[in-house]
Design an enzyme around this catalytic site. Structure first.
Site, PDB file in Angstrom:
ATOM      1  N   SER A  37       0.852  -1.193   0.000  1.00  0.00           N
ATOM      2  CA  SER A  37       0.000   0.000   0.000  1.00  0.00           C
ATOM      3  C   SER A  37       0.887   1.241   0.000  1.00  0.00           C
ATOM      4  O   SER A  37       2.091   1.150   0.273  1.00  0.00           O
ATOM      5  CB  SER A  37      -0.937  -0.013   1.214  1.00  0.00           C
ATOM      6  OG  SER A  37      -0.200  -0.274   2.397  1.00  0.00           O
ATOM      7  N   GLU A  92       1.123   5.556   0.947  1.00  0.00           N
ATOM      8  CA  GLU A  92       0.530   6.651   1.728  1.00  0.00           C
ATOM      9  C   GLU A  92       0.842   8.021   1.110  1.00  0.00           C
ATOM     10  O   GLU A  92       1.946   8.268   0.641  1.00  0.00           O
ATOM     11  CB  GLU A  92       1.108   6.583   3.149  1.00  0.00           C
ATOM     12  CG  GLU A  92       0.609   7.657   4.074  1.00  0.00           C
ATOM     13  CD  GLU A  92       1.068   7.429   5.509  1.00  0.00           C
ATOM     14  OE1 GLU A  92       0.936   6.289   6.026  1.00  0.00           O
ATOM     15  OE2 GLU A  92       1.572   8.386   6.121  1.00  0.00           O
ATOM     16  N   PHE A 112      12.724  14.137  10.333  1.00  0.00           N
ATOM     17  CA  PHE A 112      11.566  13.267  10.606  1.00  0.00           C
ATOM     18  C   PHE A 112      11.911  12.213  11.650  1.00  0.00           C
ATOM     19  O   PHE A 112      11.125  11.912  12.530  1.00  0.00           O
ATOM     20  CB  PHE A 112      11.148  12.522   9.332  1.00  0.00           C
ATOM     21  CG  PHE A 112      10.331  13.346   8.394  1.00  0.00           C
ATOM     22  CD1 PHE A 112       9.772  14.546   8.784  1.00  0.00           C
ATOM     23  CD2 PHE A 112      10.109  12.905   7.103  1.00  0.00           C
ATOM     24  CE1 PHE A 112       9.015  15.297   7.910  1.00  0.00           C
ATOM     25  CE2 PHE A 112       9.355  13.645   6.221  1.00  0.00           C
ATOM     26  CZ  PHE A 112       8.810  14.838   6.616  1.00  0.00           C
ATOM     27  N   HIS A 141       4.074  -0.997   3.437  1.00  0.00           N
ATOM     28  CA  HIS A 141       3.297   0.239   3.290  1.00  0.00           C
ATOM     29  C   HIS A 141       4.310   1.353   3.045  1.00  0.00           C
ATOM     30  O   HIS A 141       5.148   1.635   3.910  1.00  0.00           O
ATOM     31  CB  HIS A 141       2.509   0.488   4.583  1.00  0.00           C
ATOM     32  CG  HIS A 141       1.700   1.743   4.603  1.00  0.00           C
ATOM     33  ND1 HIS A 141       0.449   1.835   4.029  1.00  0.00           N
ATOM     34  CD2 HIS A 141       1.950   2.968   5.134  1.00  0.00           C
ATOM     35  CE1 HIS A 141      -0.036   3.057   4.222  1.00  0.00           C
ATOM     36  NE2 HIS A 141       0.862   3.764   4.880  1.00  0.00           N
TER      37      HIS A 141
HETATM   38  P1  FAD Z   1      -1.395   5.343  20.737  1.00  0.00           P
HETATM   39  O1  FAD Z   1      -1.473   3.950  20.290  1.00  0.00           O
HETATM   40  O2  FAD Z   1      -2.517   5.896  21.537  1.00  0.00           O
HETATM   41  O3  FAD Z   1      -0.026   5.488  21.558  1.00  0.00           O
HETATM   42  C1  FAD Z   1       0.488   6.765  21.886  1.00  0.00           C
HETATM   43  C2  FAD Z   1       1.410   6.657  23.097  1.00  0.00           C
HETATM   44  O4  FAD Z   1       0.648   6.461  24.276  1.00  0.00           O
HETATM   45  C3  FAD Z   1       2.402   5.494  23.056  1.00  0.00           C
HETATM   46  O5  FAD Z   1       3.596   5.918  23.662  1.00  0.00           O
HETATM   47  C4  FAD Z   1       1.735   4.420  23.915  1.00  0.00           C
HETATM   48  O6  FAD Z   1       2.682   3.532  24.484  1.00  0.00           O
HETATM   49  C5  FAD Z   1       1.086   5.286  24.955  1.00  0.00           C
HETATM   50  N1  FAD Z   1      -0.121   4.711  25.577  1.00  0.00           N
HETATM   51  C6  FAD Z   1      -1.141   4.110  24.935  1.00  0.00           C
HETATM   52  N2  FAD Z   1      -2.097   3.757  25.821  1.00  0.00           N
HETATM   53  C7  FAD Z   1      -1.667   4.192  27.043  1.00  0.00           C
HETATM   54  C8  FAD Z   1      -2.206   4.157  28.373  1.00  0.00           C
HETATM   55  N3  FAD Z   1      -3.402   3.613  28.637  1.00  0.00           N
HETATM   56  N4  FAD Z   1      -1.460   4.699  29.382  1.00  0.00           N
HETATM   57  C9  FAD Z   1      -0.247   5.279  29.134  1.00  0.00           C
HETATM   58  N5  FAD Z   1       0.315   5.326  27.897  1.00  0.00           N
HETATM   59  C10 FAD Z   1      -0.401   4.802  26.881  1.00  0.00           C
HETATM   60  N6  FAD Z   1      -0.340  11.190  12.894  1.00  0.00           N
HETATM   61  C11 FAD Z   1      -1.253  12.077  12.462  1.00  0.00           C
HETATM   62  O7  FAD Z   1      -1.467  13.109  13.093  1.00  0.00           O
HETATM   63  N7  FAD Z   1      -1.969  11.844  11.298  1.00  0.00           N
HETATM   64  C12 FAD Z   1      -1.800  10.729  10.567  1.00  0.00           C
HETATM   65  O8  FAD Z   1      -2.457  10.556   9.534  1.00  0.00           O
HETATM   66  C13 FAD Z   1      -0.837   9.757  11.006  1.00  0.00           C
HETATM   67  N8  FAD Z   1      -0.651   8.593  10.344  1.00  0.00           N
HETATM   68  C14 FAD Z   1       0.203   7.654  10.844  1.00  0.00           C
HETATM   69  C15 FAD Z   1       0.307   6.404  10.201  1.00  0.00           C
HETATM   70  C16 FAD Z   1       1.147   5.426  10.696  1.00  0.00           C
HETATM   71  C17 FAD Z   1       1.212   4.092   9.988  1.00  0.00           C
HETATM   72  C18 FAD Z   1       1.944   5.690  11.853  1.00  0.00           C
HETATM   73  C19 FAD Z   1       2.891   4.646  12.374  1.00  0.00           C
HETATM   74  C20 FAD Z   1       1.849   6.915  12.495  1.00  0.00           C
HETATM   75  C21 FAD Z   1       0.971   7.901  12.020  1.00  0.00           C
HETATM   76  N9  FAD Z   1       0.807   9.135  12.673  1.00  0.00           N
HETATM   77  C22 FAD Z   1      -0.114  10.045  12.201  1.00  0.00           C
HETATM   78  C23 FAD Z   1       1.606   9.453  13.854  1.00  0.00           C
HETATM   79  C24 FAD Z   1       0.865   9.095  15.161  1.00  0.00           C
HETATM   80  O9  FAD Z   1      -0.310   9.843  15.276  1.00  0.00           O
HETATM   81  C25 FAD Z   1       1.811   9.412  16.323  1.00  0.00           C
HETATM   82  O10 FAD Z   1       2.877   8.509  16.331  1.00  0.00           O
HETATM   83  C26 FAD Z   1       1.145   9.508  17.683  1.00  0.00           C
HETATM   84  O11 FAD Z   1       2.092  10.063  18.590  1.00  0.00           O
HETATM   85  C27 FAD Z   1       0.709   8.181  18.265  1.00  0.00           C
HETATM   86  O12 FAD Z   1      -0.405   7.696  17.661  1.00  0.00           O
HETATM   87  P2  FAD Z   1      -0.910   6.186  17.969  1.00  0.00           P
HETATM   88  O13 FAD Z   1      -2.169   5.999  17.251  1.00  0.00           O
HETATM   89  O14 FAD Z   1       0.180   5.231  17.745  1.00  0.00           O
HETATM   90  O15 FAD Z   1      -1.179   6.365  19.556  1.00  0.00           O
END
Ligand code: FAD
Length: 276
Positions: free
Chosen positions: A7, A9, A207, A257
């Site tokens: 895929s 992005e 980055f 990806h």
């Molecule tokens: P989470 O899975 O919520 O994790 C975030 C942090 O919180 C981690 O350190 C985790 O260990 C911690 N955590 C989770 N649950 C808990 C809890 N209950 N207690 C304490 N700590 C906890 N960003 C954008 O803004 N837009 C995008 O379109 C985008 N696309 C992305 C696509 C991919 C494939 C990837 C890998 C990243 C992308 N990002 C994007 C970046 C992403 O939003 C950031 O990395 C963000 O900081 C974390 O998002 P996450 O969904 O992994 O968060």
């Protein structure tokens, strides 16, 4: 080589000129026949319309497309509205994230972590969407510990994610270890490797600092030694990243990806070498 799980992005263009450029890039990348294209989402909803518009354009061109959706700064109502719009437009796949708020935005919002978003999407829309979540083979930079991060990843899958895409990395062992570790936690969804082509040294360093991806020393010093010689950076980057992809696929990665950065050349060059 089987490319059925490849895929690509994009980020949503900010101007009409950018949109036009992306159409050209897309028509080149479409020749590779990726499984789907995904389009990022600015946290706090900053690119919401651009994301949707780009996804719809791609769908109109006959390709599957997945919007990213981040929950930080959002409310249940605002996210429900977005999900309903996605459903009304026939979108069946999305990448669910927490996101990072741009500086200047306060905290707020009703969601803290991505697992809460995944749970909300399932509550609101059942099995309508195929949900991808993010994975961090080298640990998310804000995680308290590697073990905590693995648990956080497992929670996203338990909440209903179908598969995962990793942050980019250049050390295949980090990926294989991560997959082994999540399997030990009982997580069995595919973990697709996120691939960042190397085309620009300064941009890559910036980055990677932000997202916590490690550039191996031997790669870093070699890239730095090329100075402004962009052709050598690209040629070396192509060798390094193609080699990485080969190791990943040979070791069982279910797919790749590509973070295209809205450019066609580097992704195409890697892809063509892989399918040879
Ligand atoms: P989470 O899975 O919520 O994790 C975030 C942090 O919180 C981690 O350190 C985790 O260990 C911690 N955590 C989770 N649950 C808990 C809890 N209950 N207690 C304490 N700590 C906890 N960003 C954008 O803004 N837009 C995008 O379109 C985008 N696309 C992305 C696509 C991919 C494939 C990837 C890998 C990243 C992308 N990002 C994007 C970046 C992403 O939003 C950031 O990395 C963000 O900081 C974390 O998002 P996450 O969904 O992994 O968060």
């Amino acid at each position: 080589m089987n490319t059925h799980n490849f895929s690509i992005e994009f980020f949503p263009p900010k101007t009409e000129e950018g949109a036009e450029k992306l159409r050209v890039v897309r028509s080149k990348l479409a020749e590779l026949q990726p499984k789907y294209f995904s389009v990022t989402f600015g946290a706090g909803g900053t690119t919401q319309q651009g994301t949707l518009q780009t996804v719809l354009e791609i769908k109109n061109e006959g390709f599957d497309a997945a919007p990213h959706l981040s929950c930080i700064g959002g409310t249940r109502d605002s996210l429900r509205t977005i999900l309903q719009e996605f459903q009304a437009k026939g979108i069946r796949r999305l990448v669910a994230l927490r996101g990072d708020l741009p500086s200047g935005y306060g905290a707020g919002g009703e969601f803290r972590y991505a697992n809460e978003l995944v749970e909300f999407i399932r509550q609101e829309t059942g099995d309508w969407f195929h949900i991808e979540v993010a994975a961090y083979p080298e640990m998310h930079p804000q995680a308290r510990s590697p073990q905590d991060d693995l648990q956080a990843f497992a929670r996203k899958v338990a909440a209903g994610a179908n598969s995962a895409i990793t942050q980019y990395f250049y050390n295949p062992d980090a990926y294989f270890q991560f997959v082994d570790n999540v399997r030990k936690l009982g997580v069995d969804v595919p973990v697709v490797a996120g691939i960042m082509p190397i085309t620009n040294y300064t941009q890559l360093m910036r980055f990677s600092d932000m997202c916590g991806a490690e550039i191996p020393r031997w790669v870093r010093v070699k890239l730095a030694s090329f100075g402004d010689d962009s052709a050598s950076i690209k040629a070396f980057g192509l060798d390094v990243v193609t080699g990485l992809c080969e190791k990943l696929l040979a070791g069982g990665a279910p797919g790749l990806h590509f973070y295209s950065m809205n450019q066609a050349a580097a992704t195409t060059a890697i892809w063509q070498r892989l399918v040879k």
